[in-house]
Enzyme design. Sequence first.
Site, PDB file in Angstrom:
ATOM      1  N   GLY A   1      34.759   2.445  75.694  1.00 37.75           N
ATOM      2  CA  GLY A   1      33.619   2.829  74.868  1.00 37.75           C
ATOM      3  C   GLY A   1      33.767   4.160  74.156  1.00 37.75           C
ATOM      4  O   GLY A   1      32.770   4.851  73.934  1.00 37.75           O
TER       5      GLY A   1
ATOM      6  N   ARG B   1      32.443 -21.173  74.343  1.00 38.19           N
ATOM      7  CA  ARG B   1      32.205 -20.048  73.443  1.00 38.19           C
ATOM      8  C   ARG B   1      30.795 -20.102  72.858  1.00 38.19           C
ATOM      9  O   ARG B   1      30.147 -19.081  72.664  1.00 38.19           O
ATOM     10  CB  ARG B   1      33.213 -20.096  72.291  1.00 38.19           C
ATOM     11  CG  ARG B   1      34.360 -19.165  72.484  1.00 38.19           C
ATOM     12  CD  ARG B   1      35.375 -19.340  71.372  1.00 38.19           C
ATOM     13  NE  ARG B   1      36.686 -19.167  71.960  1.00 38.19           N
ATOM     14  CZ  ARG B   1      37.235 -17.992  72.208  1.00 38.19           C
ATOM     15  NH1 ARG B   1      36.630 -16.875  71.860  1.00 38.19           N
ATOM     16  NH2 ARG B   1      38.399 -17.902  72.779  1.00 38.19           N
TER      17      ARG B   1
ATOM     18  N   ILE C   1      36.665 -13.136  70.084  1.00 37.26           N
ATOM     19  CA  ILE C   1      36.477 -13.757  68.780  1.00 37.26           C
ATOM     20  C   ILE C   1      35.131 -14.473  68.796  1.00 37.26           C
ATOM     21  O   ILE C   1      34.834 -15.215  69.730  1.00 37.26           O
ATOM     22  CB  ILE C   1      37.637 -14.726  68.482  1.00 37.26           C
ATOM     23  CG1 ILE C   1      38.940 -13.924  68.355  1.00 37.26           C
ATOM     24  CG2 ILE C   1      37.353 -15.543  67.233  1.00 37.26           C
ATOM     25  CD1 ILE C   1      40.190 -14.779  68.317  1.00 37.26           C
ATOM     26  N   LEU C   2      34.321 -14.218  67.774  1.00 42.68           N
ATOM     27  CA  LEU C   2      32.975 -14.796  67.711  1.00 42.68           C
ATOM     28  C   LEU C   2      33.007 -16.128  66.963  1.00 42.68           C
ATOM     29  O   LEU C   2      33.798 -16.314  66.021  1.00 42.68           O
ATOM     30  CB  LEU C   2      32.022 -13.824  67.011  1.00 42.68           C
ATOM     31  CG  LEU C   2      31.853 -12.476  67.726  1.00 42.68           C
ATOM     32  CD1 LEU C   2      31.085 -11.498  66.841  1.00 42.68           C
ATOM     33  CD2 LEU C   2      31.154 -12.654  69.069  1.00 42.68           C
TER      34      LEU C   2
ATOM     35  N   HIS D   1      38.991  -1.998  63.220  1.00 47.35           N
ATOM     36  CA  HIS D   1      40.327  -2.526  63.523  1.00 47.35           C
ATOM     37  C   HIS D   1      41.356  -1.413  63.317  1.00 47.35           C
ATOM     38  O   HIS D   1      41.280  -0.686  62.324  1.00 47.35           O
ATOM     39  CB  HIS D   1      40.622  -3.719  62.608  1.00 47.35           C
ATOM     40  CG  HIS D   1      41.959  -4.332  62.846  1.00 47.35           C
ATOM     41  ND1 HIS D   1      42.206  -5.150  63.947  1.00 47.35           N
ATOM     42  CD2 HIS D   1      43.132  -4.233  62.182  1.00 47.35           C
ATOM     43  CE1 HIS D   1      43.478  -5.529  63.914  1.00 47.35           C
ATOM     44  NE2 HIS D   1      44.060  -4.983  62.853  1.00 47.35           N
TER      45      HIS D   1
ATOM     46  N   GLU E   1      41.296   8.544  66.887  1.00 49.29           N
ATOM     47  CA  GLU E   1      40.528   9.694  66.391  1.00 49.29           C
ATOM     48  C   GLU E   1      39.962   9.405  64.992  1.00 49.29           C
ATOM     49  O   GLU E   1      38.836   9.803  64.683  1.00 49.29           O
ATOM     50  CB  GLU E   1      41.405  10.952  66.387  1.00 49.29           C
ATOM     51  CG  GLU E   1      41.644  11.487  67.800  1.00 49.29           C
ATOM     52  CD  GLU E   1      42.796  12.493  67.881  1.00 49.29           C
ATOM     53  OE1 GLU E   1      43.300  12.927  66.818  1.00 49.29           O
ATOM     54  OE2 GLU E   1      43.185  12.825  69.022  1.00 49.29           O
TER      55      GLU E   1
END
Length: 202
Positions: free
Chosen positions: A12, A65, A92-93, A109, A172
């Site tokens: 997180g 899913r 993956i949605l 990403h 970063e």
Amino acid sequence: KTRVGVLISGTGTNLQALIEQTRRPSSSAQIVVVISNRPGVQGLKRAALAGIQTRVVDHKLFGSRAEFDGTIDRVLEEFGVELVCLAGFMRILTGTLVKKWTGKLLNVHPSLLPSFKGVNAQKQALEAGVRVAGCTVHFVAEEVDAGAIIVQEAVPVLPTDTEETLSERIREAEHRAFPAAMELVSSGSVKLGGDGHIIWRS
Ligand code: 3YE
């Protein structure tokens, strides 16, 4: 303020950057729920420490899913979420969920898309020998890592880089790019147009 839900799978650190952004008085966003598909991860502790409600939706407990995504969707609705940020979320949605939340779903990403889609983007960059890498925040489309680009930040690839050192430099950059993108969308400065391209408010 725009009600934001953040989906995580791990430590997180991007969630932390989003939390810090929402603490600025000028922010248009408030994080109302953090959902993790993995129990016990550090990101859940960060959310609790910030006073944000958390839910675990463990993908291993679902037969399909569609059922997993359906539960995610119900939690988002329960909290009145208007914008969803995938912050190191590693699932993956389904097309159903992506279509329902089109224009309201952001992902970060670790490459300059459209280069190096998929997992191990940093390793792919090193293997390709590129001298500039970076991160991309994009609207989520059904095709993974293919949605409209909102913000990118470039970083150099150094001759001494390993996957670890490059990954840290990209991380970063993500911690600046993702809050910036969340702000652009939650403030209405950027939205997704019907043709799948982004629109900047004039
Ligand atoms: N789903 C759609 N489109 C997108 N999810 C994410 C971005 C994005 C999306 O643009 N439709 C790699 C995950 C990829 C993978 O294969 N995951 C496995 C599970 C692996 C695990 O649990 O560790 C899977 O079957 O989902 C977010 C980023 C997805 C990264």
